[in-house]
Design a protein around this motif. Structure first.
Motif, short mmCIF file in Angstrom:
data_model
loop_
_atom_site.label_atom_id
_atom_site.label_comp_id
_atom_site.label_asym_id
_atom_site.label_seq_id
_atom_site.Cartn_x
_atom_site.Cartn_y
_atom_site.Cartn_z
N ALA A 180 -11.04 6.98 9.20
CA ALA A 180 -11.34 8.08 8.62
C ALA A 180 -10.17 9.07 8.55
CB ALA A 180 -12.13 8.78 7.68
N ASN A 181 -9.04 8.18 7.22
CA ASN A 181 -8.53 9.59 6.74
C ASN A 181 -8.06 9.46 5.55
OD1 ASN A 181 -5.52 11.32 6.83
ND2 ASN A 181 -4.16 9.18 6.94
N GLN A 182 -8.66 11.47 4.58
CA GLN A 182 -8.74 11.63 3.41
C GLN A 182 -7.80 12.23 3.37
OE1 GLN A 182 -11.39 14.86 1.68
NE2 GLN A 182 -12.55 13.31 3.00
N LEU A 183 -6.79 11.71 1.65
CA LEU A 183 -5.54 11.96 0.95
C LEU A 183 -6.35 12.16 -0.57
CD1 LEU A 183 -4.28 9.12 2.44
CD2 LEU A 183 -3.91 10.88 3.20
N GLU A 184 -5.63 12.45 -1.13
CA GLU A 184 -5.52 13.33 -2.21
C GLU A 184 -4.68 11.84 -3.27
OE1 GLU A 184 -4.61 16.29 -6.74
OE2 GLU A 184 -3.77 16.02 -4.24
N MET A 185 -5.51 10.74 -4.46
CA MET A 185 -5.66 10.08 -4.59
C MET A 185 -6.31 9.51 -5.97
SD MET A 185 -6.07 7.30 -0.65
CE MET A 185 -5.32 6.25 -1.29
N SER A 186 -5.78 9.11 -6.89
CA SER A 186 -6.36 9.07 -7.97
C SER A 186 -4.59 8.92 -9.17
CB SER A 186 -6.57 10.73 -8.78
OG SER A 186 -5.21 11.36 -8.92
N LEU A 187 -5.77 8.18 -10.00
CA LEU A 187 -4.86 8.07 -11.16
C LEU A 187 -3.52 9.15 -11.69
CD1 LEU A 187 -4.26 5.04 -13.20
CD2 LEU A 187 -5.80 6.16 -14.36
N HIS A 188 -3.69 10.40 -11.60
CA HIS A 188 -3.22 11.65 -11.49
C HIS A 188 -2.09 11.62 -10.24
CE1 HIS A 188 -1.18 14.97 -12.60
NE2 HIS A 188 -1.95 15.56 -11.97
N ARG A 189 -1.97 11.18 -9.72
CA ARG A 189 -1.76 11.76 -7.42
C ARG A 189 -1.53 10.50 -7.71
NH1 ARG A 189 -0.74 15.59 -4.03
NH2 ARG A 189 0.31 14.70 -2.48
N ARG A 190 -0.54 9.77 -7.73
CA ARG A 190 -0.12 8.56 -7.67
C ARG A 190 1.28 8.43 -6.58
NH1 ARG A 190 -0.03 9.08 -12.71
NH2 ARG A 190 2.66 9.67 -12.71
N ASP A 191 1.19 8.89 -5.52
CA ASP A 191 3.00 9.71 -4.83
C ASP A 191 2.43 8.31 -3.82
OD1 ASP A 191 0.63 10.38 -3.93
OD2 ASP A 191 1.68 12.43 -2.67
N TRP A 192 0.93 7.72 -3.15
CA TRP A 192 0.02 6.68 -2.57
C TRP A 192 0.77 5.33 -2.84
CZ3 TRP A 192 -3.52 3.12 -4.10
CH2 TRP A 192 -4.26 4.04 -5.34
N VAL A 193 0.15 4.79 -4.03
CA VAL A 193 0.92 3.45 -4.56
C VAL A 193 2.61 3.47 -5.54
CG1 VAL A 193 0.35 4.03 -6.98
CG2 VAL A 193 -0.31 2.27 -5.84
N GLU A 194 2.66 4.59 -5.29
CA GLU A 194 3.76 4.64 -5.71
C GLU A 194 5.08 3.99 -4.50
OE1 GLU A 194 5.72 5.02 -8.89
OE2 GLU A 194 3.66 5.38 -10.08
N ALA A 195 4.44 4.83 -3.39
CA ALA A 195 5.50 4.44 -2.38
C ALA A 195 5.75 3.22 -2.10
CB ALA A 195 4.93 5.73 -1.30
N SER A 196 5.00 1.97 -2.34
CA SER A 196 5.15 0.34 -2.51
C SER A 196 5.77 0.51 -3.01
CB SER A 196 3.61 0.24 -2.42
OG SER A 196 3.34 0.32 -4.00
#
Length: 318
Positions: free
Chosen positions: A178-194
């Protein structure tokens, strides 16, 4: 490396950070135990069976009140998966908070968590944050010892990128699950990076590109803390953009006859990386509002998913 033991699932977890009372030195009492029981009961009622802790939550009181409830109902332990974290040392007076993933510290913190939780084994132990001074070989030795002693069944990380996970995994025979990260519709840097690769905005994004892909390819479950965005789209809007997003969330929820909380969780679960949201509210009513994200597949189509992203983003895609 994908195995049955670490195969990804989008089933939500319950995050126990809100249990146990204050973040101060005040001890917990009957009221805190009662509030924890109400939250845990609500989570169980909607089908959640994995409970996420950390040794620092409420200075250990979150684990302790949970342990009180396990002691009251011994059968509960057999029905749940217990996950906790170590690696952060909170500030204490003039001593600043630091990260500490030395092997001897990991061993000591696990023993302390086991005592507070009143259990003889932790199902999943996550390393809470990267420690720049940590020796990966020392960490691997500690994790291997914990597994050999039967104190921890599986291991993972939190707030780490692909390269950090790969470096640790190369020293471990046991898979990181597992890898736990802050991810939400508010915290979107993970999807923006793509989508920001090869753009000027991409340089400022900061999210380690390739992390989602690494986790997906290696069977590392992505767990999203802060999944409900601290209520920003379900009642606590702070800007016109957040209000517009909240309006869209509400409209989609009404049209699909689900709760707004469900729409927010579905947005994460719909991603092909198979993200498992961590529901962190201590409000039993809000926990129950997430039921359809537990027992139904994500009900957002391609256009609806993008509509939520673009409204929250506030600007067109590059």
């Amino acid at each position: 490396m994908t195995t049955e033991a670490n195969a990804s699932t989008t089933r939500p977890l319950y995050g126990c950070m809100g249990l146990g009372g204050t973040w101060g030195p005040e001890p917990y009492g009957a009221a805190e135990i009662e509030a924890a029981e109400a939250a845990i009961t609500a989570a169980l009622e909607i089908g959640i069976t994995t409970f996420d802790h950390a040794d620092i939550y409420r200075h250990g009181k979150s684990e302790a009140v949970f342990g009180e409830l396990l002691a009251r109902d011994p059968g509960l332990r057999r029905r749940i998966t217990l996950q906790t974290k170590c690696g952060i040392r909170l500030a204490d007076g003039e001593r600043p908070g630091i990260y500490d993933l030395r092997g001897k510290t990991i061993l000591r913190r696990v023993e302390e968590s086991l005592t507070r939780l009143r259990t003889d084994v932790i199902d999943v132990l996550l390393l809470h944050r990267p420690d720049p001074l940590a020796d990966p070989d020392d960490i691997a030795e500690a994790l291997t010892a914990l597994h050999a002693q039967g104190l921890v069944r599986r291991f993972g990380v939190s707030n780490m990128g692909a390269a950090q996970i790969a470096a640790l995994q190369s020293r471990l025979r046991l898979p990181l699950v597992a890898n736990q990260l802050e991810m939400s519709l508010h915290r979107r840097d993970w999807v923006e990076a793509s989508v920001l690769l090869n753009t000027s905005a991409g340089a400022a994004n900061g999210f380690p590109f390739g992390t989602l892909e690494y986790c997906r390819d290696h069977g590392v479950q992505l767990q999203a803390w802060g999944a409900l965005a601290q209520g920003r789209f379900t009642g606590l809007q702070e800007s016109p953009q957040e209000r517009a997003t909240a309006d869209l969330v509400a409209a989609l929820a009404a049209g699909k006859q689900v709760t707004p909380e469900t729409v927010l969780l579905w947005w994460l679960q719909r991603h092909p990386a198979r993200i498992a949201p961590v529901i962190g509210t201590a409000d039993p009513g809000r926990i129950r509002a997430c039921r359809q994200a537990v027992d139904q597949p994500p009900g957002l189509d391609h256009e609806e998913w993008y509509a939520l992203w673009l409204t929250a983003r506030g600007t067109p895609l590059p």
